[in-house]
Design an enzyme around this catalytic site. Sequence first.
Site, PDB file in Angstrom:
ATOM      1  N   LEU A  26       0.849  -1.198   0.000  1.00 43.37           N
ATOM      2  CA  LEU A  26       0.000   0.000   0.000  1.00 43.37           C
ATOM      3  C   LEU A  26       0.880   1.243   0.000  1.00 43.37           C
ATOM      4  CD1 LEU A  26      -2.859  -0.930   2.486  1.00 43.37           C
ATOM      5  CD2 LEU A  26      -2.517  -1.586   0.105  1.00 43.37           C
ATOM      6  N   ARG A  51       0.566  14.490   6.570  1.00 42.02           N
ATOM      7  CA  ARG A  51       1.372  14.899   7.722  1.00 42.02           C
ATOM      8  C   ARG A  51       2.841  15.129   7.382  1.00 42.02           C
ATOM      9  NH1 ARG A  51      -1.030   9.958  11.264  1.00 42.02           N
ATOM     10  NH2 ARG A  51      -1.428   9.213   9.148  1.00 42.02           N
ATOM     11  N   ASP A  93       5.024   2.833   3.870  1.00 46.62           N
ATOM     12  CA  ASP A  93       5.603   3.768   4.847  1.00 46.62           C
ATOM     13  C   ASP A  93       6.218   3.041   6.042  1.00 46.62           C
ATOM     14  OD1 ASP A  93       3.425   2.999   6.365  1.00 46.62           O
ATOM     15  OD2 ASP A  93       2.632   5.022   6.669  1.00 46.62           O
ATOM     16  N   GLY A 152      -2.458   1.643  15.928  1.00 44.92           N
ATOM     17  CA  GLY A 152      -3.664   0.901  16.293  1.00 44.92           C
ATOM     18  C   GLY A 152      -3.352  -0.082  17.414  1.00 44.92           C
ATOM     19  N   ASN A 169      -0.383  -2.449  16.346  1.00 43.34           N
ATOM     20  CA  ASN A 169      -0.435  -3.004  14.999  1.00 43.34           C
ATOM     21  C   ASN A 169       0.662  -2.385  14.131  1.00 43.34           C
ATOM     22  OD1 ASN A 169      -1.294  -4.072  12.550  1.00 43.34           O
ATOM     23  ND2 ASN A 169      -2.827  -2.447  12.231  1.00 43.34           N
ATOM     24  N   ARG A 184      32.301  12.038  -6.652  1.00 40.48           N
ATOM     25  CA  ARG A 184      30.886  12.009  -7.020  1.00 40.48           C
ATOM     26  C   ARG A 184      30.688  11.784  -8.512  1.00 40.48           C
ATOM     27  NH1 ARG A 184      29.344  17.204  -9.131  1.00 40.48           N
ATOM     28  NH2 ARG A 184      31.133  18.594  -9.073  1.00 40.48           N
ATOM     29  N   ARG A 221      56.269  27.648 -18.159  1.00 48.57           N
ATOM     30  CA  ARG A 221      56.257  29.013 -18.672  1.00 48.57           C
ATOM     31  C   ARG A 221      57.426  29.749 -18.043  1.00 48.57           C
ATOM     32  NH1 ARG A 221      51.604  30.464 -21.547  1.00 48.57           N
ATOM     33  NH2 ARG A 221      49.982  28.902 -21.201  1.00 48.57           N
TER      34      ARG A 221
HETATM   35  C1  UD1 Z   1      -2.056   2.190   9.939  1.00 49.41           C
HETATM   36  C2  UD1 Z   1      -2.972   1.190  10.670  1.00 49.41           C
HETATM   37  C3  UD1 Z   1      -2.634   1.206  12.162  1.00 49.41           C
HETATM   38  C4  UD1 Z   1      -1.157   0.823  12.338  1.00 49.41           C
HETATM   39  C5  UD1 Z   1      -0.250   1.759  11.515  1.00 49.41           C
HETATM   40  C6  UD1 Z   1       1.158   1.184  11.492  1.00 49.41           C
HETATM   41  C7  UD1 Z   1      -5.093   1.095   9.421  1.00 49.41           C
HETATM   42  C8  UD1 Z   1      -6.490   1.549   9.380  1.00 49.41           C
HETATM   43  N1  UD1 Z   1      -4.359   1.553  10.460  1.00 49.41           N
HETATM   44  O1  UD1 Z   1      -2.361   3.496  10.447  1.00 49.41           O
HETATM   45  O2  UD1 Z   1      -3.437   0.272  12.858  1.00 49.41           O
HETATM   46  O3  UD1 Z   1      -0.816   0.888  13.701  1.00 49.41           O
HETATM   47  O4  UD1 Z   1      -0.688   1.830  10.146  1.00 49.41           O
HETATM   48  O5  UD1 Z   1       2.044   2.059  10.858  1.00 49.41           O
HETATM   49  O6  UD1 Z   1      -4.673   0.340   8.587  1.00 49.41           O
HETATM   50  N2  UD1 Z   1      -2.721   3.972   2.130  1.00 49.41           N
HETATM   51  C9  UD1 Z   1      -3.186   3.810   0.835  1.00 49.41           C
HETATM   52  N3  UD1 Z   1      -4.443   4.263   0.538  1.00 49.41           N
HETATM   53  C10 UD1 Z   1      -5.265   4.861   1.442  1.00 49.41           C
HETATM   54  C11 UD1 Z   1      -4.771   5.027   2.769  1.00 49.41           C
HETATM   55  C12 UD1 Z   1      -3.507   4.564   3.072  1.00 49.41           C
HETATM   56  O7  UD1 Z   1      -2.506   3.270  -0.018  1.00 49.41           O
HETATM   57  O8  UD1 Z   1      -6.384   5.231   1.077  1.00 49.41           O
HETATM   58  C13 UD1 Z   1      -1.365   3.475   2.460  1.00 49.41           C
HETATM   59  C14 UD1 Z   1      -0.389   4.571   2.913  1.00 49.41           C
HETATM   60  O9  UD1 Z   1       0.365   5.052   1.811  1.00 49.41           O
HETATM   61  C15 UD1 Z   1       0.488   3.845   3.916  1.00 49.41           C
HETATM   62  C16 UD1 Z   1      -0.412   2.743   4.465  1.00 49.41           C
HETATM   63  O10 UD1 Z   1      -1.480   2.597   3.560  1.00 49.41           O
HETATM   64  O11 UD1 Z   1       1.616   3.266   3.300  1.00 49.41           O
HETATM   65  C17 UD1 Z   1      -0.949   3.083   5.866  1.00 49.41           C
HETATM   66  O12 UD1 Z   1      -1.745   4.239   5.815  1.00 49.41           O
HETATM   67  P1  UD1 Z   1      -1.687   5.383   6.932  1.00 49.41           P
HETATM   68  O13 UD1 Z   1      -2.722   6.395   6.612  1.00 49.41           O
HETATM   69  O14 UD1 Z   1      -0.303   5.838   7.099  1.00 49.41           O
HETATM   70  O15 UD1 Z   1      -2.174   4.564   8.224  1.00 49.41           O
HETATM   71  P2  UD1 Z   1      -1.830   4.848   9.752  1.00 49.41           P
HETATM   72  O16 UD1 Z   1      -2.692   5.960  10.227  1.00 49.41           O
HETATM   73  O17 UD1 Z   1      -0.378   4.975   9.934  1.00 49.41           O
HETATM   74 CA    CA Z   2       1.362   5.133   8.545  1.00 48.84          CA
END
Ligand code: UD1
Ligand code: CA
Length: 435
Positions: free
Chosen positions: A8, A15, A106, A144, A173, A319, A425
Amino acid sequence: MNLSIIVLAAGKGTRMKSEKPKVFHEVGNYPMIHHVLKTAKALNPKQIITIVSKNFNYYSNILKQSFDKIEYIIQKNQLGTADAVKSAFQSPKYAKSKITLILFGDTPLVSKRSLKRALEKFNSKNSDLCVLSMKPKNENNSYGRLVIKNNKLEKIIEFKDANTEQKKIKLCNSGIMIVKTNLLISNLDKTNNKNKKKEFYLTDLVNIFSQQNLKVNHLECNHRETLGVNDKNDLCLVEKEFQSLTRKKFLNSGVTINDPDSVFFSLDTEIGKDVTIFPNVIIGKNVKIGNNIKIKSFSHIENSEIKKNVEIGPFARTRDQVTIHEGAKIGNFVEIKKSVIKSEVKISHLSYIGDAEIGEFTNIGAGSITCNFDGKNKNKTIISENCFIGSNTSLIAPIKIEKNSIIGASTVIDKNISSGTVVYRKSELIKKQKK
Ligand code: UD1
Ligand code: CA
């Protein structure tokens, strides 16, 4: 392995306060998503599907070069993690894998080892859903919470939706989940967005599964590898963790690092045997360090290959495609850019060598400069083997100095020099008594 991996990576990353998609912010000089895809690939799954946002393409070319067999699917609207997983179902091959592993773009540091361990537990316990859990050191976090009842994982409650008691739960989580593909497909539609964030939460699957008496469990892993990045504070924490893991890896493989905390590596750094790195050294992207090398303090090495028996620094910078061959010595305040430095070359003090080739056994005197830029183009300097370039020489490129030549100190050279020539030179030194 009969496994699909969904990564994902479509979240808005609000943020991070940045125009760039969150997963392209870098750890160890590589985008976080690069780390995750590298680990995913190492598990050898049937397929990897990355869920991305519409503006992903702008940043993704380099990523697609490294990970060409990966499918990239756009999540149209960022409605939450459950909705993101649903986008993967658009892939025609998807449902053919029995098991799905969901990773977050992430959460870059999760190790292949922990994921393998979780997959083994999933298979041996014949689980339907397994969550990778952790206990963060900082209890004041917003991950979570795992709600355990009668020794069983009952549900995951998001921090924002948790009551005061639930917020005290230490078990959190990581976001990473393993689930049977057919059950994932048949249950995702049961999630809703009646929560504080008005998002479809993937974590709701845990409760949906346990209500159907499906086999739900969790595996605790080290919190340090499941740190998630939501803002720049998290990014800084994850970078620190990455550096600390990488330093340990190199120390264990025999590299001497006098003051590990002041040395920084990249995800792709390679180091051979009998290498010493002094304090305050930065190793950027694409660096290969061979055997028996010393890198002295305050050097910044990027995009360079250092073959063997070489000493660099202190205060050296290399580099943009540099190769330094066996036995060369690069001293203090020397910058080398896009150049090949052949064996036994000495460039010991205060030089700029750009777009150049320096032949074997050539000595470049203090303060010598390749004038590679004429205001429009970058031009090449070629110095063949066994030349002596006196101190403070300016070499106006394009220029060729053939082998066995000597250039006197402070000479400005703007014509090619044939082999075995001595050039200087002549300007008279006037000496007279002060009146
Ligand atoms: C999420 C978890 C939380 C956990 C935490 C760990 C859920 C609902 N919550 O919260 O329980 O403790 O991660 O880091 O899953 N993303 C998408 N599409 C969306 C929303 C999110 O691709 O519509 C992706 C983001 O890019 C990210 C990941 O899903 O890589 C998690 O989303 P994020 O909004 O960061 O969730 P958290 O609030 O961190
Ligand atoms: Ca997150």
